[in-house]
Write an enzyme that holds these catalytic residues in place. Sequence first.
Site, PDB file in Angstrom:
ATOM      1  N   ASN A  80      43.877  43.985  34.140  1.00 49.69           N
ATOM      2  CA  ASN A  80      43.916  42.381  34.099  1.00 49.69           C
ATOM      3  C   ASN A  80      43.296  41.872  32.897  1.00 49.69           C
ATOM      4  O   ASN A  80      42.316  41.971  32.314  1.00 49.69           O
ATOM      5  CB  ASN A  80      42.937  41.762  35.485  1.00 49.69           C
ATOM      6  N   HIS A 114      40.871  37.292  31.170  1.00 53.87           N
ATOM      7  CA  HIS A 114      39.751  36.956  30.148  1.00 53.87           C
ATOM      8  C   HIS A 114      39.883  36.844  28.726  1.00 53.87           C
ATOM      9  O   HIS A 114      39.153  36.498  28.006  1.00 53.87           O
ATOM     10  CB  HIS A 114      38.102  37.805  30.597  1.00 53.87           C
ATOM     11  N   HIS A 161      46.404  36.526  36.328  1.00 50.17           N
ATOM     12  CA  HIS A 161      46.281  35.402  37.780  1.00 50.17           C
ATOM     13  C   HIS A 161      46.396  34.118  37.234  1.00 50.17           C
ATOM     14  O   HIS A 161      45.813  33.707  36.142  1.00 50.17           O
ATOM     15  CB  HIS A 161      44.908  35.747  38.242  1.00 50.17           C
ATOM     16  N   ARG A 203      46.203  30.764  37.878  1.00 52.98           N
ATOM     17  CA  ARG A 203      45.256  30.106  38.846  1.00 52.98           C
ATOM     18  C   ARG A 203      45.792  28.630  38.694  1.00 52.98           C
ATOM     19  O   ARG A 203      46.506  28.086  37.896  1.00 52.98           O
ATOM     20  CB  ARG A 203      43.966  29.952  38.384  1.00 52.98           C
ATOM     21  N   ARG A 211      42.717  27.762  34.517  1.00 55.32           N
ATOM     22  CA  ARG A 211      41.815  27.810  33.545  1.00 55.32           C
ATOM     23  C   ARG A 211      41.682  29.146  32.545  1.00 55.32           C
ATOM     24  O   ARG A 211      40.879  29.036  31.470  1.00 55.32           O
ATOM     25  CB  ARG A 211      40.241  28.100  34.357  1.00 55.32           C
ATOM     26  N   HIS A 212      42.420  30.118  32.882  1.00 58.93           N
ATOM     27  CA  HIS A 212      42.658  31.247  31.784  1.00 58.93           C
ATOM     28  C   HIS A 212      44.085  31.520  31.381  1.00 58.93           C
ATOM     29  O   HIS A 212      44.708  30.844  30.556  1.00 58.93           O
ATOM     30  CB  HIS A 212      42.223  32.522  32.079  1.00 58.93           C
ATOM     31  N   GLU A 218      49.221  37.715  39.954  1.00 59.15           N
ATOM     32  CA  GLU A 218      48.342  37.351  41.095  1.00 59.15           C
ATOM     33  C   GLU A 218      48.632  35.618  41.493  1.00 59.15           C
ATOM     34  O   GLU A 218      48.507  34.892  40.276  1.00 59.15           O
ATOM     35  CB  GLU A 218      46.793  37.334  40.750  1.00 59.15           C
ATOM     36  N   THR A 245      34.998  33.534  40.363  1.00 58.77           N
ATOM     37  CA  THR A 245      36.021  34.460  40.167  1.00 58.77           C
ATOM     38  C   THR A 245      36.680  34.680  42.062  1.00 58.77           C
ATOM     39  O   THR A 245      35.894  33.980  42.840  1.00 58.77           O
ATOM     40  CB  THR A 245      35.463  35.841  39.769  1.00 58.77           C
ATOM     41  N   THR A 246      37.421  35.345  42.169  1.00 59.38           N
ATOM     42  CA  THR A 246      37.938  35.463  43.603  1.00 59.38           C
ATOM     43  C   THR A 246      36.981  36.192  44.423  1.00 59.38           C
ATOM     44  O   THR A 246      36.889  37.530  44.211  1.00 59.38           O
ATOM     45  CB  THR A 246      39.544  36.389  43.576  1.00 59.38           C
ATOM     46  N   GLU A 298      45.529  45.269  48.567  1.00 60.21           N
ATOM     47  CA  GLU A 298      44.575  45.478  47.558  1.00 60.21           C
ATOM     48  C   GLU A 298      43.073  45.022  48.072  1.00 60.21           C
ATOM     49  O   GLU A 298      43.090  44.226  48.548  1.00 60.21           O
ATOM     50  CB  GLU A 298      44.719  44.838  46.262  1.00 60.21           C
ATOM     51  N   HIS A 351      38.461  44.457  41.869  1.00 63.41           N
ATOM     52  CA  HIS A 351      37.362  43.493  41.494  1.00 63.41           C
ATOM     53  C   HIS A 351      35.995  44.240  41.166  1.00 63.41           C
ATOM     54  O   HIS A 351      35.639  45.067  42.023  1.00 63.41           O
ATOM     55  CB  HIS A 351      37.318  42.486  42.875  1.00 63.41           C
ATOM     56  N   GLY A 352      35.637  43.806  40.099  1.00 62.46           N
ATOM     57  CA  GLY A 352      34.141  43.951  39.851  1.00 62.46           C
ATOM     58  C   GLY A 352      33.933  45.550  39.179  1.00 62.46           C
ATOM     59  O   GLY A 352      32.819  45.911  39.178  1.00 62.46           O
ATOM     60  N   HIS A 382      37.672  42.276  34.044  1.00 63.87           N
ATOM     61  CA  HIS A 382      36.608  41.804  33.112  1.00 63.87           C
ATOM     62  C   HIS A 382      35.810  42.847  32.433  1.00 63.87           C
ATOM     63  O   HIS A 382      35.478  42.814  31.327  1.00 63.87           O
ATOM     64  CB  HIS A 382      35.655  40.985  34.289  1.00 63.87           C
TER      65      HIS A 382
HETATM   66  N1  PXP Z   1      42.160  42.276  41.684  1.00 62.58           N
HETATM   67  C1  PXP Z   1      42.316  40.959  42.195  1.00 62.58           C
HETATM   68  C2  PXP Z   1      43.278  40.554  43.301  1.00 62.58           C
HETATM   69  C3  PXP Z   1      41.548  39.944  41.324  1.00 62.58           C
HETATM   70  O1  PXP Z   1      41.580  38.946  41.730  1.00 62.58           O
HETATM   71  C4  PXP Z   1      40.665  40.407  40.446  1.00 62.58           C
HETATM   72  C5  PXP Z   1      39.971  39.348  39.663  1.00 62.58           C
HETATM   73  O2  PXP Z   1      40.985  38.330  38.974  1.00 62.58           O
HETATM   74  C6  PXP Z   1      40.843  41.748  39.851  1.00 62.58           C
HETATM   75  C7  PXP Z   1      41.472  42.565  40.635  1.00 62.58           C
HETATM   76  C8  PXP Z   1      40.075  42.355  38.780  1.00 62.58           C
HETATM   77  O3  PXP Z   1      38.611  41.861  38.894  1.00 62.58           O
HETATM   78  P1  PXP Z   1      37.633  42.298  37.701  1.00 62.58           P
HETATM   79  O4  PXP Z   1      38.207  41.313  36.563  1.00 62.58           O
HETATM   80  O5  PXP Z   1      36.337  42.048  38.251  1.00 62.58           O
HETATM   81  O6  PXP Z   1      37.757  43.693  37.134  1.00 62.58           O
END
Ligand code: PXP
Length: 240
Positions: free
Chosen positions: A9, A12, A45, A47, A51-52, A72, A102-103, A153, A194-195, A217
Site C-alpha cells: 500500500n 503514504h 485507497h 479516500r 487526503r493522500h 480500496e 486510518t481505517t 481481508e 493493517h498495522g 505504513h
Molecule cells: N488493508 C486495508 C483494507 C487498509 O485499509 C489498509 C490501510 O489503508 C491496509 C491494508 C494497510 O495498513 P497499514 O498501512 O497499516 O499497513
Amino acid sequence: MRSIRLGVNIDHVATVRNARGENYPSPLRAALLCEKYGANSVTIHLREDRRHIRDFDLKVIKKKLKIPLNLEIAPVKHMVKISLKYKPDYVCIVPEKRREITTEGGLNLKRNFKQISKIVKILNKNRIRTSLFINPTIKDVKISKDLNVNCIELHTGRLSNLIKKKRKFKNELTKIKNSSKYADKIGLEVHAGHGMDYKTTKILSKINEIKEFNIGHFIIGESIFDGLKNVIKKIKKKLK
Ligand code: PXP
C-alpha cells in the site's frame, strides 16, 4: 511450498507529497519500484477527502503498472463509478470515517448489507476481483459469503497493536486463525491487512489459509532508512 502474495500500500508516499503540495515523492514511481522489487500487487485507497491518493494517481498508476492494482474504496456510489472508469484489477471495500486517522475497523456488514450487495454485484459483473475488509469474526465471514465476494481481508490492526504494546495477543490471533480457516472452508480467499510490521507479518504468515498480505505504513516508513528494495525483500522473507 506455499506462496503468499504481498500487496504494498503506497498511500503514504502521497501523504508525504501532499504535506508540501509538491509533486514528489511520486506514488507512481513508488508503485513501479514495488513492482520491480517483487511486490505481487499495489494497493491505493482513494479516500473521499483525497487526503493522500488523488484521482490522477489512480489514473497514471493503472495505466503504467503491470502487476494488479488493488483499489480500496468506501461503499458509496461515486466510488463505484470511479472504479468502473479506471477498472482496477481488484477492489477492496473498506469502511470510511472522515475524522479517522486510518481505517479503524472492519465494515459493518449487517447495517450496509444492501448497499454492499449492490456494489459487489456490479464489480463482479465487470470482472473486478472483490474483497471486503472485515473484523475477524465467524459472523462477518458468513455474511461476506452471502454477499458473494471473492475474498475477505481480515483487519489485523487490533492484533498488531497488542503485539507492538507487548500485551497478550493470543485471543485475537485465535480469532484471526478461526476466521481464516472457516472462510477458506466455505470458499472465500483470505487476505490480511493493517498495522503489520516484520514481527506481525511473521506471526500471521503461519496461518496457512492467508493468501495475501496488504502492508503499507510500515513498509513506506521503514524505506526511509532501509530503502524500498530491502524492506520488500525482508517482508517477503517473513512470508516464506
Ligand atoms: N488493508 C486495508 C483494507 C487498509 O485499509 C489498509 C490501510 O489503508 C491496509 C491494508 C494497510 O495498513 P497499514 O498501512 O497499516 O499497513
